[in-house]
Structures are given as C-alpha cells and as structure tokens.
Design a protein around this motif. Structure first.
Motif, PDB file in Angstrom:
ATOM      1  N   GLU A 282       0.845  -1.200   0.000  1.00 19.31           N
ATOM      2  CA  GLU A 282       0.000   0.000   0.000  1.00 19.31           C
ATOM      3  C   GLU A 282       0.881   1.251   0.000  1.00 19.31           C
ATOM      4  O   GLU A 282       0.636   2.212  -0.730  1.00 19.31           O
ATOM      5  CB  GLU A 282      -0.887  -0.047   1.253  1.00 19.31           C
ATOM      6  CG  GLU A 282      -1.867   1.094   1.410  1.00 19.31           C
ATOM      7  CD  GLU A 282      -3.026   1.015   0.429  1.00 19.31           C
ATOM      8  OE1 GLU A 282      -3.105   0.023  -0.311  1.00 19.31           O
ATOM      9  OE2 GLU A 282      -3.818   1.966   0.402  1.00 19.31           O
ATOM     10  N   ARG A 283       1.955   1.218   0.797  1.00 18.56           N
ATOM     11  CA  ARG A 283       2.855   2.377   0.864  1.00 18.56           C
ATOM     12  C   ARG A 283       3.580   2.581  -0.473  1.00 18.56           C
ATOM     13  O   ARG A 283       3.883   3.701  -0.861  1.00 18.56           O
ATOM     14  CB  ARG A 283       3.847   2.208   2.013  1.00 18.56           C
ATOM     15  CG  ARG A 283       3.149   2.206   3.371  1.00 18.56           C
ATOM     16  CD  ARG A 283       4.133   2.167   4.502  1.00 18.56           C
ATOM     17  NE  ARG A 283       5.005   3.321   4.490  1.00 18.56           N
ATOM     18  CZ  ARG A 283       6.224   3.350   5.039  1.00 18.56           C
ATOM     19  NH1 ARG A 283       6.697   2.282   5.639  1.00 18.56           N
ATOM     20  NH2 ARG A 283       6.948   4.438   4.975  1.00 18.56           N
ATOM     21  N   LEU A 284       3.834   1.476  -1.163  1.00 18.49           N
ATOM     22  CA  LEU A 284       4.420   1.571  -2.505  1.00 18.49           C
ATOM     23  C   LEU A 284       3.445   2.273  -3.443  1.00 18.49           C
ATOM     24  O   LEU A 284       3.832   3.145  -4.218  1.00 18.49           O
ATOM     25  CB  LEU A 284       4.654   0.169  -3.048  1.00 18.49           C
ATOM     26  CG  LEU A 284       6.044  -0.408  -2.990  1.00 18.49           C
ATOM     27  CD1 LEU A 284       6.020  -1.881  -3.354  1.00 18.49           C
ATOM     28  CD2 LEU A 284       6.929   0.323  -3.982  1.00 18.49           C
ATOM     29  N   TYR A 285       2.161   1.881  -3.350  1.00 24.48           N
ATOM     30  CA  TYR A 285       1.140   2.497  -4.207  1.00 24.48           C
ATOM     31  C   TYR A 285       1.034   3.986  -3.934  1.00 24.48           C
ATOM     32  O   TYR A 285       0.828   4.780  -4.834  1.00 24.48           O
ATOM     33  CB  TYR A 285      -0.227   1.828  -3.991  1.00 24.48           C
ATOM     34  CG  TYR A 285      -0.349   0.563  -4.771  1.00 24.48           C
ATOM     35  CD1 TYR A 285      -0.797   0.572  -6.076  1.00 24.48           C
ATOM     36  CD2 TYR A 285       0.040  -0.645  -4.208  1.00 24.48           C
ATOM     37  CE1 TYR A 285      -0.869  -0.596  -6.810  1.00 24.48           C
ATOM     38  CE2 TYR A 285      -0.031  -1.820  -4.931  1.00 24.48           C
ATOM     39  CZ  TYR A 285      -0.481  -1.790  -6.231  1.00 24.48           C
ATOM     40  OH  TYR A 285      -0.540  -2.940  -6.953  1.00 24.48           O
ATOM     41  N   LEU A 286       1.183   4.341  -2.667  1.00 22.28           N
ATOM     42  CA  LEU A 286       1.062   5.749  -2.299  1.00 22.28           C
ATOM     43  C   LEU A 286       2.337   6.525  -2.612  1.00 22.28           C
ATOM     44  O   LEU A 286       2.412   7.727  -2.403  1.00 22.28           O
ATOM     45  CB  LEU A 286       0.737   5.868  -0.802  1.00 22.28           C
ATOM     46  CG  LEU A 286      -0.624   5.276  -0.388  1.00 22.28           C
ATOM     47  CD1 LEU A 286      -0.760   5.252   1.129  1.00 22.28           C
ATOM     48  CD2 LEU A 286      -1.767   6.075  -1.010  1.00 22.28           C
ATOM     49  N   GLY A 287       3.357   5.804  -3.085  1.00 21.85           N
ATOM     50  CA  GLY A 287       4.612   6.460  -3.426  1.00 21.85           C
ATOM     51  C   GLY A 287       5.439   6.839  -2.200  1.00 21.85           C
ATOM     52  O   GLY A 287       6.377   7.629  -2.295  1.00 21.85           O
ATOM     53  N   GLU A 288       5.120   6.269  -1.031  1.00 18.09           N
ATOM     54  CA  GLU A 288       5.842   6.616   0.190  1.00 18.09           C
ATOM     55  C   GLU A 288       7.199   5.920   0.273  1.00 18.09           C
ATOM     56  O   GLU A 288       8.104   6.377   0.945  1.00 18.09           O
ATOM     57  CB  GLU A 288       5.019   6.213   1.426  1.00 18.09           C
ATOM     58  CG  GLU A 288       3.795   7.062   1.622  1.00 18.09           C
ATOM     59  CD  GLU A 288       2.955   6.561   2.804  1.00 18.09           C
ATOM     60  OE1 GLU A 288       1.848   7.085   2.952  1.00 18.09           O
ATOM     61  OE2 GLU A 288       3.389   5.678   3.562  1.00 18.09           O
ATOM     62  N   ILE A 289       7.286   4.759  -0.385  1.00 19.40           N
ATOM     63  CA  ILE A 289       8.556   4.020  -0.375  1.00 19.40           C
ATOM     64  C   ILE A 289       8.831   3.526  -1.794  1.00 19.40           C
ATOM     65  O   ILE A 289       7.936   3.527  -2.642  1.00 19.40           O
ATOM     66  CB  ILE A 289       8.505   2.802   0.594  1.00 19.40           C
ATOM     67  CG1 ILE A 289       7.296   1.905   0.252  1.00 19.40           C
ATOM     68  CG2 ILE A 289       8.481   3.230   2.043  1.00 19.40           C
ATOM     69  CD1 ILE A 289       7.339   0.570   0.965  1.00 19.40           C
ATOM     70  N   SER A 290      10.082   3.093  -2.022  1.00 24.89           N
ATOM     71  CA  SER A 290      10.400   2.553  -3.340  1.00 24.89           C
ATOM     72  C   SER A 290      10.431   1.022  -3.243  1.00 24.89           C
ATOM     73  O   SER A 290      10.403   0.467  -2.154  1.00 24.89           O
ATOM     74  CB  SER A 290      11.765   3.054  -3.795  1.00 24.89           C
ATOM     75  OG  SER A 290      12.767   2.249  -3.198  1.00 24.89           O
ATOM     76  N   GLY A 291      10.484   0.382  -4.399  1.00 23.93           N
ATOM     77  CA  GLY A 291      10.519  -1.088  -4.436  1.00 23.93           C
ATOM     78  C   GLY A 291      11.758  -1.653  -3.779  1.00 23.93           C
ATOM     79  O   GLY A 291      11.830  -2.842  -3.502  1.00 23.93           O
TER      80      GLY A 291
END
Ligand code: PDD
Length: 295
Positions: A282-291
C-alpha cells in the motif's frame, strides 16, 4: 497486446521468436527470474538481479549488464504494458550455436528475453483472499542437486506439481533425506508455538527473495524465527504451514496429505505477516517508499 523484450528489442509477445538451435531449447541451458511489480515498481529488483548473477555464475556465464541496465529493461517493459499488478519474467539462455554440442561453446550470444504477466489485484484484508483452502501433498524430491540455481529446466518441478493436481491437491512439498525443503515453485515455512521456521539455505532449495523478505519482516516485528531443517513428519505437527514466492506472496496451507493443519484456517501468524506485507505494498502504491525500501 503484451509487449516483450528480446535481445534489445521491444516487440509483441507473439512476434518474439528464438532459433531452434538456442541452447535453452535444446538443453534447457539457461536461468531465469520472476520479479513482482506493484504500482509500476519492480519489487526488490536488486535482490532478483543479484540472484540472477549468482545463477549465471553457477552455469559459467556472466553478462555485462549493470543494475541500471536491468532496471531500465524492467521499467521500459512496464511502460509498454499497462498492468496494475504484474510480474516480469526474465530469462537468459546461452544462446544459439551452429551445432548441438554438450560443451559450452566459447562464442555464443546469450538470448535475453523478458515478458510481463498480470498478477491478481491487491487484497488488503486476508478474509477477502481466495487462498484460504490451499492443500498440498508431500513427495520425494526428484530434482537435481543444484536447486539453488534458478534454472529454466523445470520438468521435474512440473511433474511434481502435476502429481499434486492428479491427487486433488494444489501443490507438492518436496522431501529429501526425510526433510521437507520447499515446494515446486515456492519456499516453505511452518509455525510452531509462535516461532516461524524455514529450512536453511542449501543446494536443495532456492534462496527465495520472498523468503528473505519474510525473515526481515519477522525480525522487524519481533516475531521469533529459526532457519533449521524440517523433518517431513513435523509438517503435520505444525500450527501453520505457508508457501512463499514472488507471485504467491505468503500462501497459507490448510491441509498436508489430507491432514488438517491447525484448525483448518489460515493461522494468526500468517494473518499478521500477510497484513505487514499488504501495508508495505500500500505504501508503494502511495509512493511513500520505493521497491527497494529496506525495512
Ligand atoms: N518461483 N523455490 C522455487 C523452486 C521457486 O521456483 C521459487 C520461485 C521460489 C520462491 O522464490 P522467490 O521468493 O524469489 O520468488 C522458491 C517463481 C515465482 C516461478 O518459478 O514462477
């Protein structure tokens, strides 16, 4: 229409062709990776590329591509295809040579191929998943002695999977010298008395990127874990059994050889891990973290 990558070109998947003399076709002489993509981000790409390099080195190959080259390849493929959730299949074979010889030819151009396949949408709540009734059988591991190499030669894995399907189960946990190592395309975890247990890395199983990730999630959240051999009979004593992979994430198993595990429902430790995993996505989707986010 799905766009694939083949030796420097992005083309329609149906147009991607390799010569019959390709050693991948004749000998299964190649290795591969499967990389999940969430919200357009390859997830833990550097771990997959490190493992690809290890697999290549093990089969006496190396490629000049840098981490950035692989990232560009994945990103271009992701741009060409429009999947919300997907996986990138990346395969390298030793390429075609003028004749069929067991010796590795000194001069052959590797064949590099990649394609994407959709993954099911993210299910935030574990109750909504359709993975609550997964059953396995156990069987003797008939594969070779280098299961740490992610080789494309998967006939034994396919036969062992088929054995499960023929007996009404979904997958097979493989047993060697009385110890359960992994399943046909995923790593194995059990839970006993709140402790997560997974077999130690060896030449009998693949060093799964998801396996590593789950161990780091466990560490981060203070859930005890052990890397130690799992005798086959211990599967039936486990409170929980899970299979993990880049495409399955963490799959709870509720029956082993027709014996119900725990109370026949995905267990509480799995639910915790599942939710940690989904929160991260979810945080990836929100752009809060990278892969590549480290925990
Ligand atoms: N399989 N063990 C085996 C034999 C595998 O084939 C895989 C992955 C794993 C899990 O590795 P990872 O967590 O890095 O995906 C373990 C891929 C998904 C496949 O063959 O499609």
């Amino acid at each position: 229409m799905s766009i694939a990558y083949l030796n420097g070109h992005y083309i329609e998947l149906e147009q991607a062709k390799v010569p019959v003399l390709d050693r991948g076709f004749l000998f299964g002489d190649g290795v591969y990776e499967v990389i999940p993509v969430y919200a357009g981000n390859p997830f833990r790409l550097s771990s997959h590329i490190n493992r690809l390099r290890k697999s290549l080195a093990a089969i006496y190959m190396s490629l000049p591509q840098s981490d950035e080259d692989w990232l560009n390849l994945c990103n271009t493929l992701i741009e060409h295809n429009h999947y919300e959730n997907a996986s990138v299949y990346l395969q390298v074979t030793r390429g075609a040579y003028v004749e069929r010889h067991h010796d590795f030819p000194e001069l052959s151009e590797p064949t590099i191929f990649a394609m994407m396949s959709p993954l099911p949408p993210v299910q935030k709540s574990w109750q909504a998943t359709d993975i609550k009734d997964f059953s396995v059988i156990t069987a003797e591991d008939i594969r070779w002695q280098r299961c740490d190499i992610k080789a494309i030669t998967l006939l034994a894995n396919c036969m062992l999977r088929q054995q499960a399907l023929e007996s009404g189960a979904d997958d097979t946990i493989l047993v060697r010298n009385g110890e359960a190592s992994e399943a046909t395309s995923s790593n194995l975890f059990i839970v006993r008395d709140g402790v997560i247990i997974t077999p130690p890395l060896s030449e009998h199983l693949l060093a799964g990127v998801t396996r590593e990730f789950i161990l780091s999630l466990a560490q981060q959240h203070g859930i005890p874990y052990e890397e130690r051999p799992i005798p086959e009979h211990e599967l039936l004593l486990a409170d929980e059994v899970w299979l993990t992979s880049s495409t399955k994430e963490i799959r709870p198993v509720v029956r082993v050889n027709d014996v119900t595990i725990g109370n026949g429902e995905p267990g509480p430790v799995w639910r915790r891990m599942y939710e940690y995993y989904q929160v991260l996505k979810e945080r990836l989707y929100l752009g809060e973290i990278s892969g590549e986010a480290q925990l």
